[in-house]
Structures are given as C-alpha cells and as structure tokens.
Design a protein around this motif. Structure first.
Motif, PDB file in Angstrom:
ATOM      1  N   PRO A  78       0.796  -1.225   0.000  1.00  0.00           N
ATOM      2  CA  PRO A  78       0.000   0.000   0.000  1.00  0.00           C
ATOM      3  C   PRO A  78       0.828   1.275   0.000  1.00  0.00           C
ATOM      4  CG  PRO A  78       0.078  -0.913   2.201  1.00  0.00           C
ATOM      5  CD  PRO A  78       0.770  -1.914   1.301  1.00  0.00           C
ATOM      6  N   PHE A  79       2.140   1.157   0.141  1.00  0.00           N
ATOM      7  CA  PHE A  79       2.995   2.333   0.212  1.00  0.00           C
ATOM      8  C   PHE A  79       4.419   1.947  -0.159  1.00  0.00           C
ATOM      9  CE2 PHE A  79       3.484   0.076   4.104  1.00  0.00           C
ATOM     10  CZ  PHE A  79       4.774   0.323   4.560  1.00  0.00           C
ATOM     11  N   LEU A  80       5.228   2.944  -0.502  1.00  0.00           N
ATOM     12  CA  LEU A  80       6.649   2.729  -0.738  1.00  0.00           C
ATOM     13  C   LEU A  80       7.365   2.879   0.604  1.00  0.00           C
ATOM     14  CD1 LEU A  80       8.956   2.276  -2.717  1.00  0.00           C
ATOM     15  CD2 LEU A  80       9.078   4.754  -3.036  1.00  0.00           C
ATOM     16  N   PRO A  81       7.947   1.815   1.132  1.00  0.00           N
ATOM     17  CA  PRO A  81       8.510   1.893   2.482  1.00  0.00           C
ATOM     18  C   PRO A  81       9.712   2.823   2.565  1.00  0.00           C
ATOM     19  CG  PRO A  81       9.052  -0.215   1.461  1.00  0.00           C
ATOM     20  CD  PRO A  81       8.076   0.465   0.554  1.00  0.00           C
ATOM     21  N   ASP A  82       9.802   3.514   3.698  1.00  0.00           N
ATOM     22  CA  ASP A  82      10.979   4.333   3.987  1.00  0.00           C
ATOM     23  C   ASP A  82      12.114   3.488   4.560  1.00  0.00           C
ATOM     24  OD1 ASP A  82       9.593   6.516   3.136  1.00  0.00           O
ATOM     25  OD2 ASP A  82       9.670   7.614   5.032  1.00  0.00           O
ATOM     26  N   ALA A  83      11.796   2.271   5.002  1.00  0.00           N
ATOM     27  CA  ALA A  83      12.802   1.355   5.520  1.00  0.00           C
ATOM     28  C   ALA A  83      12.265  -0.069   5.432  1.00  0.00           C
ATOM     29  CB  ALA A  83      13.160   1.690   6.969  1.00  0.00           C
ATOM     30  N   VAL A  84      13.175  -1.026   5.335  1.00  0.00           N
ATOM     31  CA  VAL A  84      12.804  -2.444   5.354  1.00  0.00           C
ATOM     32  C   VAL A  84      13.553  -3.095   6.519  1.00  0.00           C
ATOM     33  CG1 VAL A  84      12.750  -4.625   4.110  1.00  0.00           C
ATOM     34  CG2 VAL A  84      12.433  -2.478   2.862  1.00  0.00           C
ATOM     35  N   ILE A  85      12.807  -3.779   7.364  1.00  0.00           N
ATOM     36  CA  ILE A  85      13.370  -4.423   8.546  1.00  0.00           C
ATOM     37  C   ILE A  85      13.258  -5.937   8.377  1.00  0.00           C
ATOM     38  CG2 ILE A  85      13.328  -4.580  11.054  1.00  0.00           C
ATOM     39  CD1 ILE A  85      11.963  -1.872  11.136  1.00  0.00           C
ATOM     40  N   PHE A  86      14.370  -6.614   8.577  1.00  0.00           N
ATOM     41  CA  PHE A  86      14.484  -8.051   8.347  1.00  0.00           C
ATOM     42  C   PHE A  86      14.597  -8.812   9.663  1.00  0.00           C
ATOM     43  CE2 PHE A  86      15.868  -6.211   4.435  1.00  0.00           C
ATOM     44  CZ  PHE A  86      15.815  -7.171   3.434  1.00  0.00           C
ATOM     45  N   ASP A  87      13.824  -9.882   9.791  1.00  0.00           N
ATOM     46  CA  ASP A  87      14.149 -10.915  10.761  1.00  0.00           C
ATOM     47  C   ASP A  87      15.432 -11.589  10.273  1.00  0.00           C
ATOM     48  OD1 ASP A  87      13.750 -12.790  12.923  1.00  0.00           O
ATOM     49  OD2 ASP A  87      13.054 -14.210  11.424  1.00  0.00           O
ATOM     50  N   MET A  88      16.059 -12.394  11.104  1.00  0.00           N
ATOM     51  CA  MET A  88      17.311 -13.046  10.704  1.00  0.00           C
ATOM     52  C   MET A  88      17.139 -14.551  10.506  1.00  0.00           C
ATOM     53  SD  MET A  88      21.070 -12.956  12.580  1.00  0.00           S
ATOM     54  CE  MET A  88      20.521 -13.949  13.987  1.00  0.00           C
ATOM     55  N   ASP A  89      16.853 -15.267  11.592  1.00  0.00           N
ATOM     56  CA  ASP A  89      16.834 -16.729  11.536  1.00  0.00           C
ATOM     57  C   ASP A  89      15.599 -17.233  10.803  1.00  0.00           C
ATOM     58  OD1 ASP A  89      19.245 -17.375  13.117  1.00  0.00           O
ATOM     59  OD2 ASP A  89      18.164 -16.303  14.677  1.00  0.00           O
TER      60      ASP A  89
END
Length: 229
Positions: free
Chosen positions: A10-21
């Motif tokens: 729905p939007f262009l993200p200002d940041a992307v946050i990743f889980d790791m495992d």
C-alpha cells in the motif's frame, strides 16, 4: 501457499526491517539439528514437533518448553551442549535463504534503509551475520539483548524503526515466523511473511497480512511498488 493473488504493497517503504533466523539465514534447520543431536546424545526422547514450537520465540520460550519436558537441570545441560554445537556451525557461516542477497542489493541500490530485528542475543547475532557475509548490508542491528520484551512484543521492531529514524507506519517487515509477524503488527508496521519451516495455519492467516512463498516473491512485491513510486 494460497492461490489468492497477493495485494500490492500500500505504500513505498521508507525502511525495510528483516528478521534473521529462518528469513535470511537457514539457521532454523541448523539449530533444530543441533537440538535433536544434543538431546539424543543426552538420552532425551523429544519429538520433532517440540523444535518447531520454538521457532521465532527466543531463548525464554526454548527454555520453558524444554523444562516442561525434561526439567530445569537437564535443560541447562542440554542447552550448554547445543550452544557448543551451534557456535561451531554459526562461525563457519550459515547458508543464506534463497534470494536474500538479491533483495538486499536492490535495497542498497535504491538507498532504502535496512535493519535487522532478531530474537537472537546480540553477540551471536553479530557473529552469524558477519560469518554469513550479510552484516555489511545493514544500517542497524537490533536484538533481544537490546529490549525488555522479546517477540511477539513489538519492542525490537520499534527499536529498529527508532534507530533508523523512520516512523513505524512507514516500515516494511520481512518475517518467516508467526511470532515475528505478530510483533511487526503490534509495532504498527506492514509485514510480509516468507514462511520457512512453519506453514501458516488458519489463525495466522486470519491476521490478513501478506504471505509469499519466497524472498524473490517479496522482492517482486517491492519492485512493483517501486515502479509506481
């Protein structure tokens, strides 16, 4: 996976946050293998379903589930054995999940900030990311060592957004586990789930978030939004 079309972001993200495992690293299989091997060596007959219950839950959940089965003292011994085994695996470099580098390279090229939000403790998280060659892609790494409450509480995701200086509502989250999805939703973020070892059940699907079958599919969602602007 569901055949229903995935709605666009729905939007262009200002940041992307990743889980790791389980999301970037194939570490869920690695840690489960260490757990099963250590349990066998110590004479504990524990079902495979127990390891699956631990996915995405952090150290506290693992200890509680094991203690309910084998008691507190045996749990301490078992986890010490697992830690020794897993440290060797982590230091050798855990395999990437397919598509993670391509996605990270896209985000770097588009100058979209990136952070890790993981239930792993900080020392081990940093070692795993460095050994796998992924640490250099991230502007911030937030871990369970840095917050009061683990996932599914939103703390680690809120910390990641604050560290990047981005409003939670403008963050896209990539997660593999239901626990992590609930944490992202509680933080007011938009999660895209890429399941690994746990297929979403009806309760998870009822959260009505986006679920895709690979990081490549998640990248296509992002690219479609980038094309719109």
């Amino acid at each position: 996976m569901s055949p229903v079309a995935i709605p666009p972001l729905p939007f262009l993200p200002d940041a992307v946050i990743f889980d790791m495992d389980g999301l970037m690293l194939d570490s869920e299989r690695a840690i489960n293998a260490c757990m099963a091997r250590a349990a066998l060596e110590l004479g504990h007959d524990l079902p495979e379903t127990l390891w699956l219950q631990m996915i995405g839950g952090g150290d506290g959940l693992c200890r509680r589930l094991l203690a309910e089965r084998i008691g507190d003292a045996a749990t301490v011994v078992l986890l010490e054995r697992v830690e020794t085994m897993y440290d060797a695996v982590a230091d050798a470099g855990i395999d990437h999940r397919p598509g993670v580098v391509d996605l990270l390279e896209l985000l770097v090229a588009r100058r979209i900030p990136r952070a890790v939000a993981t239930s792993t403790r900080r020392p081990l998280a940093m070692r795993k990311l460095a050994a796998a060659g992924l640490l250099r892609y991230f502007d911030a790494v937030c871990t369970s060592s840095d917050v009061a409450r683990p996932k599914p509480a939103p703390d680690v995701y809120l910390l990641a957004a604050a560290t990047l200086g981005v409003a939670p509502s403008l963050c896209l989250v990539l997660e593999d586990s239901p626990t992590g999805v609930r944490a992202a939703l509680a933080a007011g973020m938009t999660p895209v789930q890429v399941p690994d070892m746990l297929e979403p059940d009806d309760d998870v699907r009822a959260l009505r978030h986006r679920i895709v079958d690979s990081l490549a599919a998640a990248q296509r969602l992002l690219e479609a939004r980038l094309a719109i602007g």
